[in-house]
Each structure stands twice: as structure tokens, then as C-alpha cells.
Write a protein that holds these residues in place. Structure first.
Motif, PDB file in Angstrom:
ATOM      1  N   LYS A 283      93.390 -73.362  -8.047  1.00  0.00           N
ATOM      2  CA  LYS A 283      92.593 -72.162  -7.798  1.00  0.00           C
ATOM      3  C   LYS A 283      91.441 -72.190  -8.797  1.00  0.00           C
ATOM      4  N   LEU A 284      90.224 -72.251  -8.279  1.00  0.00           N
ATOM      5  CA  LEU A 284      89.078 -72.380  -9.180  1.00  0.00           C
ATOM      6  C   LEU A 284      88.778 -71.055  -9.875  1.00  0.00           C
ATOM      7  N   PRO A 285      88.240 -71.117 -11.085  1.00  0.00           N
ATOM      8  CA  PRO A 285      88.042 -69.898 -11.881  1.00  0.00           C
ATOM      9  C   PRO A 285      87.036 -68.907 -11.290  1.00  0.00           C
ATOM     10  N   LEU A 286      86.044 -69.387 -10.525  1.00  0.00           N
ATOM     11  CA  LEU A 286      85.032 -68.466  -9.997  1.00  0.00           C
ATOM     12  C   LEU A 286      85.186 -68.298  -8.491  1.00  0.00           C
ATOM     13  N   GLU A 287      84.805 -67.136  -8.015  1.00  0.00           N
ATOM     14  CA  GLU A 287      84.914 -66.843  -6.572  1.00  0.00           C
ATOM     15  C   GLU A 287      83.899 -67.660  -5.759  1.00  0.00           C
ATOM     16  N   GLY A 288      82.637 -67.589  -6.169  1.00  0.00           N
ATOM     17  CA  GLY A 288      81.577 -68.247  -5.393  1.00  0.00           C
ATOM     18  C   GLY A 288      81.615 -69.761  -5.530  1.00  0.00           C
ATOM     19  N   GLU A 289      80.804 -70.419  -4.695  1.00  0.00           N
ATOM     20  CA  GLU A 289      80.686 -71.876  -4.799  1.00  0.00           C
ATOM     21  C   GLU A 289      79.320 -72.227  -5.351  1.00  0.00           C
ATOM     22  N   TYR A 290      79.284 -73.170  -6.265  1.00  0.00           N
ATOM     23  CA  TYR A 290      78.021 -73.567  -6.883  1.00  0.00           C
ATOM     24  C   TYR A 290      77.888 -75.076  -6.871  1.00  0.00           C
ATOM     25  N   PRO A 291      76.649 -75.574  -6.856  1.00  0.00           N
ATOM     26  CA  PRO A 291      76.494 -77.033  -6.872  1.00  0.00           C
ATOM     27  C   PRO A 291      76.854 -77.651  -8.232  1.00  0.00           C
ATOM     28  N   ILE A 322      69.926 -68.076 -15.673  1.00  0.00           N
ATOM     29  CA  ILE A 322      70.093 -69.526 -15.908  1.00  0.00           C
ATOM     30  C   ILE A 322      71.449 -69.935 -15.349  1.00  0.00           C
ATOM     31  N   VAL A 323      72.445 -69.107 -15.592  1.00  0.00           N
ATOM     32  CA  VAL A 323      73.731 -69.338 -14.926  1.00  0.00           C
ATOM     33  C   VAL A 323      73.968 -68.179 -13.957  1.00  0.00           C
ATOM     34  N   SER A 324      74.695 -68.482 -12.863  1.00  0.00           N
ATOM     35  CA  SER A 324      74.850 -67.478 -11.811  1.00  0.00           C
ATOM     36  C   SER A 324      76.107 -66.643 -11.994  1.00  0.00           C
ATOM     37  N   ASP A 325      77.142 -67.270 -12.499  1.00  0.00           N
ATOM     38  CA  ASP A 325      78.386 -66.538 -12.714  1.00  0.00           C
ATOM     39  C   ASP A 325      79.150 -67.265 -13.806  1.00  0.00           C
ATOM     40  N   GLY A 326      80.052 -66.551 -14.453  1.00  0.00           N
ATOM     41  CA  GLY A 326      80.783 -67.219 -15.516  1.00  0.00           C
ATOM     42  C   GLY A 326      82.055 -66.494 -15.865  1.00  0.00           C
ATOM     43  N   VAL A 327      82.939 -67.196 -16.571  1.00  0.00           N
ATOM     44  CA  VAL A 327      84.174 -66.576 -17.012  1.00  0.00           C
ATOM     45  C   VAL A 327      84.472 -67.071 -18.428  1.00  0.00           C
ATOM     46  N   LEU A 328      84.964 -66.151 -19.242  1.00  0.00           N
ATOM     47  CA  LEU A 328      85.273 -66.484 -20.635  1.00  0.00           C
ATOM     48  C   LEU A 328      86.790 -66.389 -20.796  1.00  0.00           C
ATOM     49  N   ALA A 329      87.413 -67.444 -21.288  1.00  0.00           N
ATOM     50  CA  ALA A 329      88.878 -67.440 -21.429  1.00  0.00           C
ATOM     51  C   ALA A 329      89.308 -66.362 -22.412  1.00  0.00           C
ATOM     52  N   GLN A 330      90.381 -65.649 -22.049  1.00  0.00           N
ATOM     53  CA  GLN A 330      90.852 -64.554 -22.900  1.00  0.00           C
ATOM     54  C   GLN A 330      91.996 -64.967 -23.811  1.00  0.00           C
ATOM     55  N   ASP A 331      92.647 -66.057 -23.488  1.00  0.00           N
ATOM     56  CA  ASP A 331      93.749 -66.530 -24.336  1.00  0.00           C
ATOM     57  C   ASP A 331      93.905 -68.043 -24.189  1.00  0.00           C
ATOM     58  N   GLN A 332      94.886 -68.568 -24.886  1.00  0.00           N
ATOM     59  CA  GLN A 332      95.121 -70.028 -24.908  1.00  0.00           C
ATOM     60  C   GLN A 332      95.379 -70.588 -23.515  1.00  0.00           C
ATOM     61  N   THR A 333      96.162 -69.852 -22.731  1.00  0.00           N
ATOM     62  CA  THR A 333      96.510 -70.324 -21.391  1.00  0.00           C
ATOM     63  C   THR A 333      95.258 -70.438 -20.536  1.00  0.00           C
ATOM     64  N   GLN A 334      94.416 -69.439 -20.610  1.00  0.00           N
ATOM     65  CA  GLN A 334      93.177 -69.482 -19.821  1.00  0.00           C
ATOM     66  C   GLN A 334      92.243 -70.593 -20.303  1.00  0.00           C
ATOM     67  N   MET A 335      92.289 -70.813 -21.597  1.00  0.00           N
ATOM     68  CA  MET A 335      91.453 -71.901 -22.139  1.00  0.00           C
ATOM     69  C   MET A 335      91.885 -73.229 -21.547  1.00  0.00           C
ATOM     70  N   ALA A 336      93.198 -73.444 -21.553  1.00  0.00           N
ATOM     71  CA  ALA A 336      93.743 -74.704 -21.004  1.00  0.00           C
ATOM     72  C   ALA A 336      93.423 -74.805 -19.516  1.00  0.00           C
TER      73      ALA A 336
END
Ligand code: FAD
Ligand code: MLT
Ligand code: ZN
Length: 483
Positions: A283-291, A322-336
Motif C-alpha cells: 500500500k503506497l504512502p500517498l493517495e495520488g499517483e505521481y511520475p 515544488i512537491v505535490s503531496d507528501g507524508v512525514l513518518a510519525q514513528d519508527q514503524t512509519q519510517m521503516a
């Protein structure tokens, strides 16, 4: 390629010598006196299952002295050898081509010393990278190299390939971090250059020849390396980006705004992420699709300070589109989880059968252009498509953007000569025209042997050959490979 008849064939007498020398049963895998094909298989075939050697003998020395005695004997008897670490190399360098004896370093896995004040770590070559890193983490330090194969590759293999990996941007190359090397030359001479000094200007820096030497001049038996302090504050972000041009802008902004805390800047094209989604149902981290997608990591000593910097950076790159969407990991699991979107690519690309891999240094501005041009070439040649008649599944690009290092990969249903003809020398010529490198970090091994000339001129190749002859006059070390 033909077996060189100057090399002796292994006889029961040779095996007897090695068994007496190494003593323990598990130290010699003997396919000369008995059929041991199954036991020999993992040492004969490489990670990609692209190369297969035919050794009948694997030796697993337990000490530098044993390595020395093995090599001395092999040199006298004209027996060719292949040094082998974790066998995770990607250029066919770590397995025999014919019947060369495999000298596998796995039993040399002792940590020798660690100085918590200087951060200098000394260990046997066969220590697995992840084990070295776990040991160091307990002491609030890290190994200055990290890569997807960390669970199997060895620090000696890393040094022998001059591996780059995911944090070269921050910690620099092994040519700078490795402070010393202990190695054995083909005639058995032990070179003790296991210096623990950061500064040592006493003539030629001979250890540098072993770093990236790919086992062609001797066997590394131990290394001494400078390890940085562990950073308590780590953050990872993953972005969707509309164009390669914008990825470059994001990199510039990251360098400018995150400066000393930036520890990785990785690039993945949209196709690699789709492949991950398809092959391992990720399951990819972002909803939209980007090139394009970028992964940014920061490491610093002060969480509040880093968060503030990162927040400003995020607001800026999102605000300026410059970037369209993004996600920042909140804990170790998300980082991994975010890291696995980058580190998981290599394994997935092998899903259909084969993959042609190119590991290239290209000026940043033009880095991704090669992927587009290669895809166009494949389409034009009628080789890329969804059905079984088409050998090529896709043409994808990812890599260490922060180091201007592109991984151009062409996953295929089968290894096909027509595909190869379209790719080579096209890729190498393209890179040479831009003064890039045909191997940024994986090395030359067997795959790139015919192409050294695209990155090194005649004079340099001649000097490399002279050095090879000086260290290995009989040519027993990893023959048939790049030199
Ligand atoms: P091997 O594969 O066993 O050997 C590699 C070469 O070094 C061979 O020529 C061998 O003869 C020689 N050698 C090995 N040990 C010694 C020794 N002690 N003395 C002398 N010569 C020796 N590489 C990167 O640079 N960056 C990456 O990000 C990266 N990611 C990877 C991810 C995956 C999933 C995989 C499978 C590979 C990756 N690699 C990467 C390839 C990389 O070269 C290896 O993973 C690693 O550096 C090789 O170490 P190894 O112990 O497996 O060596
Ligand atoms: C990576 O960066 O993932 C490695 O170098 C392996 C690869 O090229 O696939
Ligand atoms: Zn890489």
C-alpha cells in the motif's frame, strides 16, 4: 570466455592439503572427492541468479594466517581463486566463472575493537554489515554505510566493492571513512595497514587500492573504519513530485534548508512504486499517483531544532508547489515503511525472471533523461509490452539522487540478446558522452568488463594492469573479471 589453461585443475591432493590446514569439517566444502553440488550451489550462483560458476571447492578460513597459507599454496600451485563475502554483489564479481576456488569469508566474523571516544571500529572482513551496525548502535554509533543487502553483505565485501548506499550523501565514501586495512596478497604476504589514524601522510595510501579493488589484488581480512555518532533525532519524508525538474528543485531546497541534518535524498520513479504495489501488494504512502517520488531523511542531534527546520522546508516546498503531496513518518514503524518504498525496489524487479541493471553516475541535470530515452528505444524496437512475446516488462529509474547516481533497470521476462543489443553499448556511450561513470557504486565485476574504456582512458587502464601485475603476477586473484 574460455577457461585459462595456465590454471591447474583441483586434485584430491590439493583438497587434502586444505583439509589438513583448515581442520574443521565445515571449513572445506569438497566437491572433488564426492558429489557436493547442492552444498556448493549457493557459492556458485549470484544474488540475481544471472551468473553461475562451477567450483568444486569452497574454503572457509577462520583467521588471517589461514587466508595467508591458502593463498600462498594456491599461488604456488597455480590455482585460481575468488574471494567471496556475502555474495550480494550485482556485477557477477563474487562467483567463479569456471572452477576457481571460492574463498568465503563468513567464518571471519569477529569484532576486534571499538573506541567510543574516537568512534574507530576494527573488525574482521566477514562481519555482516547489519551485525556491525547493531553492535555500534548499542554504543550510540552507526556504521557509515547502509544498504538494502545489509543483512547478508559483509563489511569486507562492502570495502572490496567500495559500496555507496543510502547515506553516502551524509557520511561520504568508504575511501574517506576506511582508516586501515589488513589484507593478504596472493603470495601469502600479510599487509598490515590496519591504521587507526585519521591523518597519516606517509607516502602512497596503499589501502585505497583494495577499496573498490573487487578482490583482484588480494583478500581483505580486516578493516578499521571511522564511525559517526548515532543521531537521536531522525525524520523521514516521502513526496510525490510532478516532474524531474521539480525533483531537482526539491533537492536544492533540501540542501539549502536542511543543510547539515540532511542524511539521504533518494529518487524513485512512479513505475518503481507501481511495481512495488503490484508485486508485493504494497500500500503506497500517498493517495495520488505521481511520475516521481523523493525520499528525504534527516538526522540531527536536537529534535526540536530538526522539526522546526523540516516544518519550514515542508511548508516551502508545498507552498511553492515544488512537491505535490507528501507524508512525514510519525514513528519508527512509519519510517521503516517509507524506507521500504525505496529499499524494496531491487528485490521486486527480479519478479518476472531477469533484470538488466545499470548503476551510473550522470550529471544531475540529465540524470533521468536516460530512462526516458531507453524506454523509447525499447518501444521502437518492439521489445517492450504486456504480452509474453515482449521480453521487456518495463524501463525504470531510481537511485541516490543526492549523489547523482541513477539506477537504470530493465526488468525482463527472459534474458534476451535482442534487449542486450539495444542496451549496450547505447547506455555506456550515452554516459561517456556526458563524462559520467558506467559504475557509480556496484563495481565492474564480470558484467562491465568489456566496457571499462567508457570510463577510463587507455593510460589509466594500462596503469591499472601494471598494478594488478605487481600485486598478482600469476593472475590467480579473481580472474576473468574486469582486469
Ligand atoms: P560479495 O558480493 O561477496 O563480493 C563482491 C566483490 O567483492 C567480489 O568481486 C568479491 O570477489 C569481492 N570481495 C568480497 N569480499 C572480499 C574480501 N574480503 N576481500 C577481497 N575481495 C572481496 N551496493 C551499493 O553500492 N549500494 C547499494 O545501495 C546497494 N544495495 C544493494 C541492495 C541489494 C538488495 C543487493 C542484493 C545488493 C546491493 N548492493 C549495493 C550491491 C553491493 O555491492 C553489495 O551488496 C555489497 O557491497 C557486497 O558485499 P558482499 O559481502 O556481498 O560481497
Ligand atoms: C540500491 O540502491 O537499491 C542498490 O544499489 C541496488 C540496486 O541497484 O538495485
Ligand atoms: Zn544503489
Amino acid at each position: 570466455l574460455k577457461r585459462d589453461s595456465k590454471f591447474a585443475e583441483i586434485t584430491p591432493d590439493h583438497v587434502k592439503f586444505f583439509k589438513e590446514l583448515l581442520g574443521s569439517e565445515s571449513a572445506v566444502i569438497d566437491g572433488v572427492n564426492a558429489d557436493a553440488a547442492d552444498d556448493l550451489e549457493p557459492f556458485n550462483s549470484d544474488w540475481m541468479r544471472k551468473f553461475r560458476g562451477h567450483t568444486k571447492l569452497v574454503l572457509r578460513p577462520g583467521s588471517t594466517e589461514e587466508v595467508s597459507k591458502i593463498l600462498k599454496y594456491c599461488n604456488e600451485q597455480m590455482l585460481a581463486v575468488v574471494p567471496q563475502g556475502g555474495n550480494s554483489g550485482l556485477v557477477g564479481g563474487s562467483v567463479p566463472v569456471f572452477d576457481e576456488i571460492v574463498i568465503n569469508m563468513a567464518r571471519m566474523d569477529k569484532i576486534r575493537s571499538f573506541d567510543e571516544v574516537s568512534g574507530i571500529f576494527v573488525a574482521d572482513a566477514g562481519v555482516i554489515l547489519e551485525n556491525a551496525d547493531n553492535f555500534l548502535q548499542e554504543k550510540d554509533h552507526v556504521f557509515p554505510l547502509d544498504l538494502g543487502a545489509k543483512g547478508s553483505c559483509q563489511i569486507g565485501g562492502n570495502v572490496a566493492t567500495n559500496a555507496g548506499g543510502l547515506r553516502l550523501l551524509r557520511y561520504g565514501s568508504l575511501h574517506g571513512n576506511v582508516l586501515g586495512i589488513e589484507a593478504v596478497l596472493p603470495d601469502g604476504t600479510i599487509v598490515n595497514d590496519l591504521s587507526k589514524l585519521r591523518k597519516n601522510n606517509t607516502g602512497y595510501d596503499l589501502k585505497q587500492l583494495f577499496i573498490g579493488g573487487e578482490g583482484t589484488i588480494g583478500i581483505i581480512t580486516a578493516i578499521s573504519i571511522l564511525c559517526p555518532q548515532q543521531s537521536p533525532a531522525v525524520n523521514v519524508a516521502y513526496f510525490g513530485v510532478e516532474s524531474y525538474e521539480k525533483c531537482q528543485q526539491a533537492f536544492r531546497e533540501a540542501k539549502g534548508q536542511l543543510s547539515e541534518i540532511l542524511s539521504a535524498f533518494e529518487l524513485m520513479d512512479g513505475r518503481t512504486q507501481k511495481i512495488l504495489e503490484k508485486v508485493v501488494s504494497k500500500k503506497l504512502p500517498l493517495e495520488g499517483e505521481y511520475p516521481f517520488y523523493c525520499l528525504i531523511e534527516t538526522k540531527g542531534s536536537n529534535g526540536d531544532h530538526d522539526s522546526e527546520k523540516l516544518q519550514n522546508f515542508l511548508e516551502h516546498v508545498m507552498g511553492e508547489e515544488i512537491v505535490s503531496d507528501g507524508v512525514l513518518a510519525q514513528d519508527q514503524t512509519q519510517m521503516a515503511e517509507l524506507w521500504s518504498c525505496r529499499e524494496g525496489i531491487t528485490e521486486c524487479l527480479g519478479h518476472w525472471g531477469g533484470v538488466y541493471k545499470y548503476d551510473l553516475s550522470i550529471p544531475l541535470e540529465e540524470l533521468y533523461q536516460l530512462v526516458d530515452e531507453t524506454r523509447e528505444r525499447m518501444i521502437k524496437a518492439g521489445l517492450l509490452g504486456d504480452t509474453d512475446e515482449h521480453p521487456v516488462v518495463d524501463v525504470v529509474g531510481y537511485g541516490h539522487m543526492g549523489d547523482a547516481n541513477l539506477h537504470l533497470n530493465i526488468p525482463t521476462r527472459t534474458f534476451d540478446k535482442r534487449v542486450e543489443k539495444e542496451l549496450e553499448p547505447f547506455v555506456y556511450e550515452w554516459v561517456a558522452k556526458r563524462n559520467g561513470s558506467i559504475s557509480a557504486e556496484h563495481g565492474l565485476g564480470l558484467t562491465k568488463k568489456p566496457y571499462v574504456g567508457y570510463s577510463k582512458d587507455e593510460t589509466m587502464v594500462k596503469i591499472m594492469k601494471q598494478l594488478k601485475d605487481l600485486f598478482d603476477p600469476k593472475g590467480i586473484m579473481n580472474p576473468y573479471k574486469y582486469i
